[in-house]
Design a protein around this motif. Structure first.
Motif, PDB file in Angstrom:
ATOM      1  N   GLY A  15     -28.340  24.215  14.274  1.00 44.84           N
ATOM      2  CA  GLY A  15     -27.237  24.191  13.335  1.00 44.84           C
ATOM      3  C   GLY A  15     -26.355  22.977  13.479  1.00 44.84           C
ATOM      4  O   GLY A  15     -25.364  22.834  12.768  1.00 44.84           O
ATOM      5  N   SER A  20     -29.574  20.301  10.934  1.00 46.88           N
ATOM      6  CA  SER A  20     -29.050  20.581   9.596  1.00 46.88           C
ATOM      7  C   SER A  20     -29.657  19.619   8.579  1.00 46.88           C
ATOM      8  O   SER A  20     -30.033  20.010   7.467  1.00 46.88           O
ATOM      9  N   LEU A  50     -25.159  30.862  11.855  1.00 47.79           N
ATOM     10  CA  LEU A  50     -26.340  30.004  11.799  1.00 47.79           C
ATOM     11  C   LEU A  50     -27.364  30.480  10.776  1.00 47.79           C
ATOM     12  O   LEU A  50     -27.966  29.666  10.057  1.00 47.79           O
TER      13      LEU A  50
END
Length: 423
Positions: A15, A20, A50
């Motif tokens: 995350g 990402s 998440l």
């Protein structure tokens, strides 16, 4: 970059900035189904949200692999028992987690029938080696994708640019973009001002598990840790499972500024790097375990184990967890730990650890033999014969040198006469 196509890719997902961005990048370049996998190794608040974030940014499925207990008992405690410390400083906080995470990734990849596993490690770091060594050992048939080694993004700044361009939400800003790794055992900080070793770390700004020594209490604290066969089982007399025990010691150590390390280390890939590490509970455990071994292991075993610890540390640091040598060293370490049971009480004060007491039913320390007072168990006269035998080789060596020196002096004195030169 390879032209191969994949139906399913399992992504090691944290995350953070890199992973990402990677979900969007993988879908853009491979068109594959992305399965995000986060391994719970004690990140705590970092796990919040998440799943929602992964799905919103393009993952088709999200797994939270609960491996905290395995992390402790299969990696942390064996490394602790070995006394493994990389370059005499680093308690291997990131390195111990990677093989356990690799196994979780492989297990889910096989369950999902995935074709490849992707990670967000850079081409400059150690973690790429650790993840891939684990994956290759457990599932050599799976392909490995490492975007940092193939995409056009060349820095974390450019990764942020990519995220902003594609409206990928981030929890960081350009100003607070330290590279961090957090788990139950430690928290690392790298990058930004830390890249210059002339800069003193801004401890009050970056520390999360600990406080700086200046902020620690002015009064010392005490903590007792009990071990059974090298494994910590209780704090201050209260029995705990491994996860709870480490969390408890993290709190105690963190309050007293224990385990803060600013280190320039030698990475596996050849460069030196600087990191600030927080390992409060782990530092207490290593120190206490060392004290207990001092009174429960005989001299030869202890000293050989200290040599083995360096090899063990390099194996963990270099990603060689799933190797025959690691397995063999574990067997040796386990044998040495059969008598490493007892309780160590430590005094903690502003980053310092002081031994208060050590006790064990297997202690090899004998006050009767070691005392400076009168005793009836040790004949000091016996030492003379021991020293005569122990020093015999030195005596023989010294006599030989004396003979050689005497002969040389004699020859030098006689030389002028033999040569026919008269003074």
């Amino acid at each position: 970059m390879t032209n191969k196509t994949y139906d399913k890719i399992v992504l090691a997902y944290s995350g953070g900035l890199d992973t990402s961005v990677i979900i969007h990048w993988l879908k853009e370049h491979y068109g594959s189904e992305i399965i995000a996998v986060t391994a719970n190794v004690g990140q705590e608040d970092e796990l919040i949200g998440l799943e929602e974030k992964a799905l919103k940014t393009g993952a088709s499925k999200f797994y939270l692999a609960e491996i905290e207990e395995s992390f402790v008992y299969d990696s942390i405690f064996p490394t602790l028992k070995a006394g493994a410390i990389y370059e005499n400083k680093y308690l291997l906080g990131t390195a111990t987690a990677r093989p356990i995470i690799s196994k979780a990734l492989v297990d889910i990849a096989k369950q999902e029938g995935a074709d490849a596993i992707c990670h967000g490690c850079t081409g400059k770091g150690n973690d790429q080696v650790r993840f891939e060594m684990g994956i290759k050992a457990l599932a050599p048939e799976l392909d490995i994708i490492a975007p940092w080694r193939s995409w056009d993004i060349t820095s974390r700044e450019e990764a942020i640019d990519y995220a902003e361009k594609h409206q990928i939400p981030l929890k960081i800003s350009r100003e607070t973009n330290y590279s961090k790794d957090k788990n139950l055992w430690h928290l690392s900080h790298e990058g930004l001002d830390l890249e210059n070793p002339m800069n003193e770390p801004k401890y009050d700004d970056i520390l999360e598990m600990s406080v700086s020594p200046e902020q620690a209490p002015d009064e010392a604290g005490y903590v007792s840790i009990t071990f059974e066969e090298g494994i910590p089982v209780a704090v201050d007399g209260q029995e705990m499972d491994g996860v709870s025990l480490i969390k408890t010691l993290n709190t105690i150590g963190g309050e007293h500024a224990i385990g803060i390390l600013d280190m320039i280390e030698n990475r596996l890939v050849g460069m030196k790097s600087r990191g600030v590490y927080e390992t409060p509970g782990g530092t207490l455990l290593y120190f206490a375990h060392e004290q207990l071994e001092m009174i429960t292991l005989d001299k030869e075993t202890l000293q050989h184990k200290q040599e083995i610890a360096q090899t063990y540390a390099k194996l963990i640091y270099n990603g060689q967890y799933f190797t025959p040598l690691k397995q063999a060293l574990d067997a040796f370490v386990d044998e040495t730990q059969k008598t490493v049971s007892g309780t160590v009480k430590l005094k903690v004060y502003k980053g310092n650890m002081i031994v208060s007491s050590v006790e064990s039913p297997y202690s090899l320390y004998s006050e009767a033999f070691a005392t400076f007072d009168e005793d009836d168990v040790y004949n000091q006269g016996d030492a003379e014969g021991f020293i005569n035998l122990y020093g015999l080789s030195s005596v023989i060596q010294a006599e030989m040198k004396q003979k050689m020196t005497f002969g040389k002096v004699a020859n030098e004195t006689a030389a002028p006469i033999q040569s026919g030169i008269h003074l």
